[in-house]
Design an enzyme around this catalytic site. Structure first.
Site, mmCIF file in Angstrom:
data_model
loop_
_atom_site.group_PDB
_atom_site.id
_atom_site.type_symbol
_atom_site.label_atom_id
_atom_site.label_comp_id
_atom_site.label_asym_id
_atom_site.label_seq_id
_atom_site.Cartn_x
_atom_site.Cartn_y
_atom_site.Cartn_z
ATOM 1 N N LYS A 21 0.837 -1.217 0.000
ATOM 2 C CA LYS A 21 0.000 0.000 0.000
ATOM 3 C C LYS A 21 0.866 1.260 0.000
ATOM 4 C CE LYS A 21 -1.784 1.567 4.038
ATOM 5 N NZ LYS A 21 -1.516 2.974 4.372
ATOM 6 N N ASN A 22 1.853 1.312 0.904
ATOM 7 C CA ASN A 22 2.589 2.561 1.084
ATOM 8 C C ASN A 22 3.638 2.802 -0.004
ATOM 9 O OD1 ASN A 22 0.985 3.129 3.213
ATOM 10 N ND2 ASN A 22 2.491 2.627 4.802
ATOM 11 N N CYS A 51 -5.282 12.698 12.709
ATOM 12 C CA CYS A 51 -5.977 11.429 12.519
ATOM 13 C C CYS A 51 -5.881 10.625 13.810
ATOM 14 C CB CYS A 51 -5.430 10.656 11.321
ATOM 15 S SG CYS A 51 -3.934 9.770 11.679
ATOM 16 N N ARG A 109 0.037 14.552 13.116
ATOM 17 C CA ARG A 109 0.590 14.348 11.779
ATOM 18 C C ARG A 109 0.612 15.612 10.913
ATOM 19 N NH1 ARG A 109 -1.582 8.674 9.551
ATOM 20 N NH2 ARG A 109 0.353 8.749 8.381
ATOM 21 N N ASP A 147 4.455 0.629 12.133
ATOM 22 C CA ASP A 147 3.298 -0.073 11.540
ATOM 23 C C ASP A 147 3.207 -1.538 11.970
ATOM 24 O OD1 ASP A 147 2.526 2.236 10.297
ATOM 25 O OD2 ASP A 147 3.353 1.717 8.339
ATOM 26 N N ARG A 181 -8.799 -0.581 4.190
ATOM 27 C CA ARG A 181 -7.919 0.440 3.612
ATOM 28 C C ARG A 181 -6.554 -0.145 3.293
ATOM 29 N NH1 ARG A 181 -7.635 5.845 6.796
ATOM 30 N NH2 ARG A 181 -6.170 6.092 5.084
HETATM 31 N N1 EPU Z 1 5.931 14.773 11.008
HETATM 32 C C1 EPU Z 1 5.906 16.103 11.339
HETATM 33 N N2 EPU Z 1 5.905 17.017 10.314
HETATM 34 C C2 EPU Z 1 5.906 16.654 9.009
HETATM 35 C C3 EPU Z 1 5.921 15.284 8.687
HETATM 36 C C4 EPU Z 1 5.941 14.357 9.717
HETATM 37 O O1 EPU Z 1 5.896 16.473 12.517
HETATM 38 O O2 EPU Z 1 5.887 17.554 8.146
HETATM 39 C C5 EPU Z 1 5.966 13.768 12.101
HETATM 40 C C6 EPU Z 1 4.696 12.921 12.164
HETATM 41 O O3 EPU Z 1 3.649 13.578 12.856
HETATM 42 C C7 EPU Z 1 5.200 11.679 12.858
HETATM 43 C C8 EPU Z 1 6.623 11.532 12.289
HETATM 44 O O4 EPU Z 1 6.985 12.826 11.823
HETATM 45 O O5 EPU Z 1 5.237 11.891 14.219
HETATM 46 C C9 EPU Z 1 6.778 10.539 11.163
HETATM 47 O O6 EPU Z 1 5.733 10.713 10.227
HETATM 48 P P1 EPU Z 1 5.871 10.394 8.670
HETATM 49 O O7 EPU Z 1 5.764 11.663 7.922
HETATM 50 O O8 EPU Z 1 7.047 9.524 8.426
HETATM 51 O O9 EPU Z 1 4.543 9.540 8.438
HETATM 52 P P2 EPU Z 1 3.707 9.526 7.103
HETATM 53 O O10 EPU Z 1 4.610 9.746 5.961
HETATM 54 O O11 EPU Z 1 2.530 10.414 7.259
HETATM 55 C C10 EPU Z 1 3.969 7.000 6.525
HETATM 56 C C11 EPU Z 1 3.052 5.826 6.330
HETATM 57 C C12 EPU Z 1 2.468 5.414 7.657
HETATM 58 C C13 EPU Z 1 3.626 5.053 8.585
HETATM 59 C C14 EPU Z 1 4.592 6.237 8.710
HETATM 60 C C15 EPU Z 1 5.826 5.928 9.542
HETATM 61 C C16 EPU Z 1 2.245 6.164 4.077
HETATM 62 C C17 EPU Z 1 1.122 6.490 3.158
HETATM 63 N N3 EPU Z 1 2.006 6.209 5.382
HETATM 64 O O12 EPU Z 1 3.177 8.046 7.080
HETATM 65 O O13 EPU Z 1 1.659 4.276 7.431
HETATM 66 O O14 EPU Z 1 3.129 4.715 9.852
HETATM 67 O O15 EPU Z 1 5.028 6.643 7.403
HETATM 68 O O16 EPU Z 1 6.515 4.855 9.005
HETATM 69 O O17 EPU Z 1 3.326 5.825 3.635
HETATM 70 C C18 EPU Z 1 -0.067 2.732 7.844
HETATM 71 O O18 EPU Z 1 0.202 2.193 6.768
HETATM 72 O O19 EPU Z 1 -0.840 2.209 8.691
HETATM 73 C C19 EPU Z 1 0.536 4.035 8.165
HETATM 74 C C20 EPU Z 1 0.042 4.843 9.100
#
Ligand code: EPU
Length: 417
Positions: free
Chosen positions: A22-23, A117, A122, A305, A397
């Site tokens: 998915k990701n 969320c 996030r 995850d 999802r």
């Molecule tokens: N963060 C910030 N500011 C930003 C971006 C991130 O503070 O601008 C923080 C987030 O709030 C969090 C941390 O940095 O505390 C890491 O977040 P990240 O941005 O890496 O998460 P994401 O990209 O939104 C993806 C996956 C998630 C997975 C995370 C961590 C996708 C579509 N989603 O989310 O997947 O948990 O990386 O590995 O790739 C899932 O599949 O169930 C899922 C939630």
């Protein structure tokens, strides 16, 4: 609303085929915005989030053809509506991944701010800060990010924290920028690497993906390409945990062990016998698992995850395991539901202390987010009696036909209305 009825019934035996990740699929689908040519994708998982992304892209004018549910052809020649509306973004945060490619190819993008969320606030300020460093003018009005740039310019970007979709968005922005960009403190997740490999097939000049510094030499345009989405390491890990809890012997096909090192190490520590070869992983577990302690961190350390699924396994293990969640501030929502099944878990801030019990008992439980739902399924497979998991739209999802896959290895699991 659909529910799952699961009756705990002993060992799982057989084979499961793992779906595409998915990701990885979500950012790669969004990468189709970077070219007017056709991007052909195979091994796309059949998931609600993929359908939402398809709808989002089609709303922008993307032509999407599907030969079968796992193969997509996306042609971006007539993309002209440069908006990701609130109605779609609110159902799927990953919609933010259209920001980078839209801005890079069209010089303009309007994307609804995702908001918080179930697992945390996030924010996306790192995505915005990086694009501003590349010369974009960004304003936030009425809940929307408006971004504009004649042509993005290569820049050195150092993100404040490791962010997966942040790295992916900036990578997609940089591929069409003028000059060279470096993304430092970049996410090393295999899904980032899969996206980079797809972009390279499309003509992008990228190096360093899979390390914490990615270098991108911007090009004038990208072209059509064909790419097979990598296997889902979290789906793989979830089924491995199911075998740990319910016992048995299962071979997982269409997956890779080298993207799951930290998870496989912990499973071995818990007592699993694991073998792996080209495209498969086999697990055998006959005894009660030993509780393991872990701390979630960016790749290659233990993935957030997989935290909830290990919590379910620990709930049944011998001994006490300490689980620290360092990525998201609110990712223990499954704890109170597992407690309803008899689990002994104490939470102190970002740490959960799990003392295994001999037996869990089936109960009515509620899914709160995707991986929390998976942990409830795992607990239910090993519990005494029936468990009803409510709100399984979360599972749909991110897990393709989970009831069929688990049913195929002997689980008593059915979807009920
Ligand atoms: N963060 C910030 N500011 C930003 C971006 C991130 O503070 O601008 C923080 C987030 O709030 C969090 C941390 O940095 O505390 C890491 O977040 P990240 O941005 O890496 O998460 P994401 O990209 O939104 C993806 C996956 C998630 C997975 C995370 C961590 C996708 C579509 N989603 O989310 O997947 O948990 O990386 O590995 O790739 C899932 O599949 O169930 C899922 C939630």
């Amino acid at each position: 609303m659909d529910k799952l009825k699961i009756t705990g019934n002993g060992p799982l035996e057989g084979e499961i085929t793992i779906s595409g990740a998915k990701n990885a699929a979500l950012p790669i689908l969004c990468a189709s915005l970077l070219t007017a040519d056709t991007l052909r994708l195979t091994n796309v998982p059949q998931l609600k989030d993929v359908m939402t992304t398809q709808k989002l892209l089609q709303g922008m004018g993307m032509r999407v053809m599907t030969d079968n549910v796992h193969e997509f052809e996306l042609t971006g020649a007539s993309v002209d509506k440069l908006v990701a509306p609130y109605e779609l973004v609110k159902t799927m945060r990953a919609s933010i991944l259209v920001l980078g490619p839209m801005l890079a190819r069209f010089g303009e993008a309007k994307v609804s701010l995702p908001g918080g969320c179930a697992i945390g606030a996030r924010p996306v300020e790192q995505h915005i800060k990086g694009m501003q460093a590349m010369g974009a003018e960004i304003t936030i009005e009425h809940g929307y990010i408006h971004a504009r740039a004649k042509r993005l310019k290569g820049a050195r970007i150092v993100t404040d924290m490791v962010t997966v979709t942040g790295t992916e968005n900036l990578l997609m922005a940089a591929v069409l920028a003028e000059g060279t960009s470096t993304i430092e403190n970049a996410a090393r997740e295999p899904e980032v690497v899969d996206l980079a490999e797809c972009l390279i097939k499309m003509g992008a000049k990228i190096s360093g993906h899979g390390t914490d510094t990615i270098t991108v030499e911007g090009v004038e345009r990208l072209y059509g390409a064909e790419h097979r989405v990598m296997p889902d390491r979290i789906e793989t890990g979830t089924f491995l945990c199911a075998v740990m809890a319910a016992k048995g012997k299962v071979v997982l096909r269409n997956t890779r062990a080298n993207i799951l090192d930290s998870v496989l190490d912990k499973l071995r520590e818990a007592g699993a016998y694991i073998e792996a070869g080209d495209g498969w992983i086999a697990i055998e577990m006959r005894q009660r698992p030993k509780a393991v302690s872990l701390r979630t961190e960016p790749y290659p350390a233990f993935p957030t995850d997989m935290q909830a699924q290990f919590m379910a396994m620990n709930a049944l293990a011998s001994g006490t395991g300490i689980i620290s969640e360092t990525i998201f501030e609110n990712r223990f929502m499954h704890v109170s539901e597992l407690a309803r099944m008899g689990a002994d878990i104490r939470i102190d801030s970002h740490t959960a202390v799990v003392t295994g019990v001999e037996r869990l008992s089936g109960a009515n439980v509620m899914a709160t987010d995707l991986r929390a739902s998976a942990s409830l399924v795992i607990a239910a497979l090993a519990a005494e009696g029936d468990t009803i998991v409510d709100r399984i739209y979360h599972l749909d999802r991110g897990y393709e036909h989970i009831e069929q896959k688990l049913g195929g290895v002997g689980a008593l699991i059915e979807r009920i209305q």
